[in-house]
Scaffold this motif. Sequence first.
Motif, mmCIF file in Angstrom:
data_model
loop_
_atom_site.group_PDB
_atom_site.id
_atom_site.type_symbol
_atom_site.label_atom_id
_atom_site.label_comp_id
_atom_site.label_asym_id
_atom_site.label_seq_id
_atom_site.Cartn_x
_atom_site.Cartn_y
_atom_site.Cartn_z
ATOM 1 N N GLN A 138 0.848 -1.316 0.145
ATOM 2 C CA GLN A 138 0.079 0.097 0.064
ATOM 3 C C GLN A 138 0.877 1.241 -0.071
ATOM 4 O O GLN A 138 0.582 2.298 -0.418
ATOM 5 N N GLU A 139 1.803 1.150 0.834
ATOM 6 C CA GLU A 139 2.817 2.368 0.820
ATOM 7 C C GLU A 139 3.652 2.675 -0.538
ATOM 8 O O GLU A 139 3.957 3.723 -0.679
ATOM 9 N N LEU A 140 3.847 1.417 -1.265
ATOM 10 C CA LEU A 140 4.485 1.506 -2.402
ATOM 11 C C LEU A 140 3.737 2.393 -3.411
ATOM 12 O O LEU A 140 4.377 2.657 -4.432
ATOM 13 N N GLN A 141 2.742 2.482 -3.153
ATOM 14 C CA GLN A 141 1.654 3.252 -4.347
ATOM 15 C C GLN A 141 2.230 4.825 -4.419
ATOM 16 O O GLN A 141 1.996 5.582 -5.224
ATOM 17 N N LYS A 142 2.958 5.257 -3.141
ATOM 18 C CA LYS A 142 3.307 6.737 -3.111
ATOM 19 C C LYS A 142 5.044 6.691 -4.078
ATOM 20 O O LYS A 142 5.355 7.882 -4.091
ATOM 21 N N VAL A 143 5.458 5.524 -4.319
ATOM 22 C CA VAL A 143 6.698 5.756 -4.977
ATOM 23 C C VAL A 143 6.735 5.786 -6.326
ATOM 24 O O VAL A 143 5.896 5.071 -7.046
ATOM 25 N N LYS A 144 7.275 6.665 -7.249
ATOM 26 C CA LYS A 144 7.032 6.973 -8.808
ATOM 27 C C LYS A 144 7.919 6.395 -9.489
ATOM 28 O O LYS A 144 9.294 6.024 -8.842
ATOM 29 N N ASP A 145 7.638 6.121 -10.812
ATOM 30 C CA ASP A 145 8.843 5.542 -11.659
ATOM 31 C C ASP A 145 9.298 4.457 -11.240
ATOM 32 O O ASP A 145 10.663 4.561 -11.346
ATOM 33 N N VAL A 146 8.524 3.355 -10.938
ATOM 34 C CA VAL A 146 9.191 2.028 -10.542
ATOM 35 C C VAL A 146 8.449 0.789 -11.045
ATOM 36 O O VAL A 146 7.131 0.852 -11.075
ATOM 37 N N THR A 147 9.205 -0.215 -11.249
ATOM 38 C CA THR A 147 8.611 -1.260 -11.601
ATOM 39 C C THR A 147 8.912 -2.210 -10.478
ATOM 40 O O THR A 147 9.985 -2.521 -10.237
ATOM 41 N N VAL A 148 7.881 -3.033 -9.917
ATOM 42 C CA VAL A 148 7.834 -3.959 -8.846
ATOM 43 C C VAL A 148 7.851 -5.319 -9.224
ATOM 44 O O VAL A 148 6.686 -5.613 -9.832
ATOM 45 N N TYR A 149 8.664 -6.172 -8.977
ATOM 46 C CA TYR A 149 8.546 -7.626 -9.434
ATOM 47 C C TYR A 149 8.366 -8.324 -8.086
ATOM 48 O O TYR A 149 9.192 -8.350 -6.995
ATOM 49 N N THR A 150 7.226 -9.021 -7.926
ATOM 50 C CA THR A 150 7.004 -9.666 -6.558
ATOM 51 C C THR A 150 7.147 -11.280 -6.890
ATOM 52 O O THR A 150 6.359 -11.909 -7.606
ATOM 53 N N PHE A 151 7.825 -11.737 -6.046
ATOM 54 C CA PHE A 151 8.198 -13.447 -5.918
ATOM 55 C C PHE A 151 7.164 -13.730 -4.622
ATOM 56 O O PHE A 151 7.273 -13.403 -3.797
ATOM 57 N N LEU A 152 6.032 -14.528 -5.186
ATOM 58 C CA LEU A 152 5.178 -15.062 -4.157
ATOM 59 C C LEU A 152 6.006 -16.035 -3.418
ATOM 60 O O LEU A 152 6.525 -17.055 -3.948
ATOM 61 N N TYR A 153 6.071 -15.839 -2.174
ATOM 62 C CA TYR A 153 6.955 -16.661 -1.262
ATOM 63 C C TYR A 153 5.923 -17.049 0.159
ATOM 64 O O TYR A 153 6.342 -16.379 1.249
ATOM 65 N N PRO A 154 5.025 -17.912 -0.024
ATOM 66 C CA PRO A 154 4.209 -18.274 1.112
ATOM 67 C C PRO A 154 4.937 -19.206 2.312
ATOM 68 O O PRO A 154 4.878 -20.437 2.409
ATOM 69 N N ILE A 155 5.415 -18.450 3.178
ATOM 70 C CA ILE A 155 6.092 -19.154 4.254
ATOM 71 C C ILE A 155 5.464 -19.188 5.594
ATOM 72 O O ILE A 155 6.184 -19.782 6.529
ATOM 73 N N LEU A 156 4.396 -18.436 5.606
ATOM 74 C CA LEU A 156 3.765 -18.233 6.807
ATOM 75 C C LEU A 156 2.619 -19.382 7.250
ATOM 76 O O LEU A 156 2.082 -19.418 8.231
ATOM 77 N N GLY A 157 2.619 -20.352 6.303
ATOM 78 C CA GLY A 157 1.899 -21.146 6.724
ATOM 79 C C GLY A 157 0.117 -21.119 6.409
ATOM 80 O O GLY A 157 0.042 -20.110 5.623
ATOM 81 N N GLY A 158 -0.702 -21.914 6.982
ATOM 82 C CA GLY A 158 -2.042 -21.691 6.845
ATOM 83 C C GLY A 158 -2.637 -21.706 5.219
ATOM 84 O O GLY A 158 -1.833 -22.789 4.823
ATOM 85 N N ASP A 159 -3.355 -20.871 5.109
ATOM 86 C CA ASP A 159 -3.599 -21.042 3.323
ATOM 87 C C ASP A 159 -2.722 -20.100 2.543
ATOM 88 O O ASP A 159 -3.218 -19.956 1.375
ATOM 89 N N SER A 160 -1.494 -19.837 2.979
ATOM 90 C CA SER A 160 -0.630 -19.071 2.156
ATOM 91 C C SER A 160 -0.318 -19.546 0.709
ATOM 92 O O SER A 160 -0.428 -18.938 -0.294
ATOM 93 N N PRO A 161 -0.127 -20.784 0.998
ATOM 94 C CA PRO A 161 0.194 -21.582 -0.544
ATOM 95 C C PRO A 161 -0.943 -21.609 -1.177
ATOM 96 O O PRO A 161 -0.848 -21.480 -2.563
ATOM 97 N N GLU A 162 -2.169 -21.831 -0.870
ATOM 98 C CA GLU A 162 -3.509 -21.890 -1.534
ATOM 99 C C GLU A 162 -3.718 -20.652 -2.152
ATOM 100 O O GLU A 162 -3.919 -20.328 -3.275
#
Length: 246
Positions: A138-162
Amino acid sequence: MAIALASLRRLLSVVLLMAAVLPAWADEAAIRKNLAERLPDLPKVDEVAKTPIPGLFEVRIGTDLFYTDEQGQYLIAGQMIETKTRTNLTEARIAKLTAIDFASLPLKDAIVWKQGSGARKLVVFADPNCGYCKKFEQELQKVKDVTVYTFLYPILGGDSPEKSRNIWCAKDNTKAWREWMVDGKAPGRAMGQCDTAALQRNAELGRKHRVNGTPALVFEDGRRVSGALPPEQVEKQLVASVRKAG
């Protein structure tokens, strides 16, 4: 006589060289031996190196740093700061040890979104159930001129992998990701066939680089930061990384 003097000088040079080198070997051997014997639960020491402080040595275990004397009688955990320049030498060393070659990252396995020109680049390892990740997104919305690459990394357990699978397999995974992280709209259940090999590769990538928490950030200059940063610090680091890359 001249030949004898020349031979003596060469011999003296060899003796002096050995005197300079052998103590370092002896120190390292003593440190490794004594630490292993006295602290059997301590993980294997990867490297022993001199520090700017005479008689004080750096002990590296993975990317963790400790300090010890030349006999390994004391083990110090803490920060070393050079007072003249106020440089945190421990922090600088860890930053070097944990740096990641940005060009080597498999960006095809990431969810991508762009803001403005997208000229600057940032990689984020994130778990969809990570509260800090959501706030950071949400805070990243304030940063201009950026390309964000997100690696999904479900390590918290629960339904994170799903959740990760549902987001990755969505028709528009960028939209699904941002709707969940920014707006709180849960992703729909993924139906049918979907290639989730990227999620497995992400898990292996994170383990390879010892990413133990989320979010974890990687900037273009290789600098790695564990945890969320406020927008102004992200901006500052983006500027610095572009300068280094240039």
